[in-house]
Write a protein that holds these residues in place. Structure first.
Motif, short mmCIF file in Angstrom:
data_model
loop_
_atom_site.label_atom_id
_atom_site.label_comp_id
_atom_site.label_asym_id
_atom_site.label_seq_id
_atom_site.Cartn_x
_atom_site.Cartn_y
_atom_site.Cartn_z
N SER A 1 0.84 -1.20 0.00
CA SER A 1 0.00 0.00 0.00
C SER A 1 0.87 1.25 0.00
O SER A 1 0.50 2.27 -0.59
N ARG A 2 2.04 1.17 0.59
CA ARG A 2 2.95 2.33 0.59
C ARG A 2 3.41 2.65 -0.83
O ARG A 2 3.41 3.80 -1.26
N GLU A 3 3.82 1.61 -1.56
CA GLU A 3 4.25 1.81 -2.95
C GLU A 3 3.09 2.32 -3.81
O GLU A 3 3.26 3.23 -4.61
N LEU A 4 1.92 1.72 -3.62
CA LEU A 4 0.75 2.15 -4.38
C LEU A 4 0.40 3.59 -4.06
O LEU A 4 0.15 4.39 -4.96
N TRP A 5 0.40 3.95 -2.77
CA TRP A 5 0.08 5.32 -2.39
C TRP A 5 1.08 6.29 -3.00
O TRP A 5 0.70 7.35 -3.50
N TRP A 6 2.35 5.99 -2.96
CA TRP A 6 3.35 6.90 -3.49
C TRP A 6 3.08 7.22 -4.97
O TRP A 6 3.10 8.37 -5.37
N HIS A 7 2.79 6.20 -5.75
CA HIS A 7 2.50 6.41 -7.18
C HIS A 7 1.16 7.13 -7.37
O HIS A 7 1.05 8.01 -8.22
N TYR A 8 0.17 6.78 -6.59
CA TYR A 8 -1.15 7.43 -6.63
C TYR A 8 -1.00 8.92 -6.31
O TYR A 8 -1.52 9.78 -7.01
N TYR A 9 -0.27 9.23 -5.25
CA TYR A 9 -0.06 10.62 -4.85
C TYR A 9 0.72 11.39 -5.91
O TYR A 9 0.42 12.55 -6.21
N SER A 10 1.71 10.74 -6.52
CA SER A 10 2.57 11.43 -7.50
C SER A 10 1.83 11.80 -8.78
O SER A 10 2.28 12.68 -9.51
N VAL A 11 0.69 11.16 -9.06
CA VAL A 11 -0.09 11.52 -10.25
C VAL A 11 -1.31 12.36 -9.90
O VAL A 11 -2.20 12.55 -10.72
N GLY A 12 -1.37 12.86 -8.67
CA GLY A 12 -2.43 13.78 -8.28
C GLY A 12 -3.55 13.20 -7.44
O GLY A 12 -4.59 13.84 -7.29
N GLY A 13 -3.35 12.02 -6.87
CA GLY A 13 -4.36 11.44 -6.00
C GLY A 13 -4.61 12.32 -4.79
O GLY A 13 -3.67 12.91 -4.24
N ASN A 14 -5.85 12.44 -4.38
CA ASN A 14 -6.22 13.33 -3.28
C ASN A 14 -6.24 12.68 -1.91
O ASN A 14 -6.26 13.37 -0.90
N GLY A 15 -6.26 11.35 -1.85
CA GLY A 15 -6.33 10.66 -0.57
C GLY A 15 -4.96 10.52 0.07
O GLY A 15 -3.94 10.45 -0.61
N GLY A 16 -4.96 10.48 1.39
CA GLY A 16 -3.73 10.24 2.13
C GLY A 16 -3.45 8.75 2.24
O GLY A 16 -4.25 7.91 1.83
N ARG A 17 -2.33 8.43 2.81
CA ARG A 17 -1.94 7.03 2.97
C ARG A 17 -2.93 6.28 3.84
O ARG A 17 -3.29 5.14 3.56
N PHE A 18 -3.39 6.92 4.91
CA PHE A 18 -4.37 6.29 5.80
C PHE A 18 -5.66 5.96 5.04
O PHE A 18 -6.21 4.86 5.19
N GLU A 19 -6.14 6.90 4.23
CA GLU A 19 -7.36 6.68 3.47
C GLU A 19 -7.19 5.55 2.46
O GLU A 19 -8.09 4.73 2.29
N LEU A 20 -6.03 5.49 1.81
CA LEU A 20 -5.78 4.42 0.85
C LEU A 20 -5.75 3.06 1.56
O LEU A 20 -6.36 2.10 1.10
N ASP A 21 -5.06 2.98 2.69
CA ASP A 21 -5.02 1.72 3.45
C ASP A 21 -6.44 1.30 3.87
O ASP A 21 -6.81 0.14 3.73
#
Length: 96
Positions: free
Chosen positions: A33-53
């Motif tokens: 989930s950390r790797e996924l969140w990093w890529h999601y955030y880098s392309v403009g994702g609005n959710g935080g790591r907690f929300e993604l988890d």
């Protein structure tokens, strides 16, 4: 069952199916989930790591656009691996 209830049930079903498919795809690919969140955030994702988890665990609903962005990012990460399950997309157009 009213039309609103049918739409809500269908939308909940789509959300669950997409969330579950995304979680399975990430697990089978070995993507954290950390790797996924990093890529999601880098392309403009609005959710935080907690929300993604929480989303991946089925405990936090996300809007369709955010879910589809997560699916897109996950599929891109999976593309770099040997063939795996793909994360599902959902049509953003509401049913009439």
């Amino acid at each position: 069952m009213t039309k609103h209830t049918e739409q809500t049930t269908d939308q909940h079903g789509q959300h669950h199916d997409q969330q579950h498919g995304t979680r399975l795809a990430a697990q089978e690919a070995g993507i954290t989930s950390r790797e996924l969140w990093w890529h999601y955030y880098s392309v403009g994702g609005n959710g935080g790591r907690f929300e993604l988890d929480a989303y991946l665990e089925g405990m936090y609903p996300l809007p369709v656009g955010e879910r589809n962005l997560i699916a897109l990012v996950l599929n891109e990460l999976i593309d770099d691996l040997p063939q795996r399950r793909r994360a599902p997309f959902v049509d953003e157009t509401p049913a009439l």
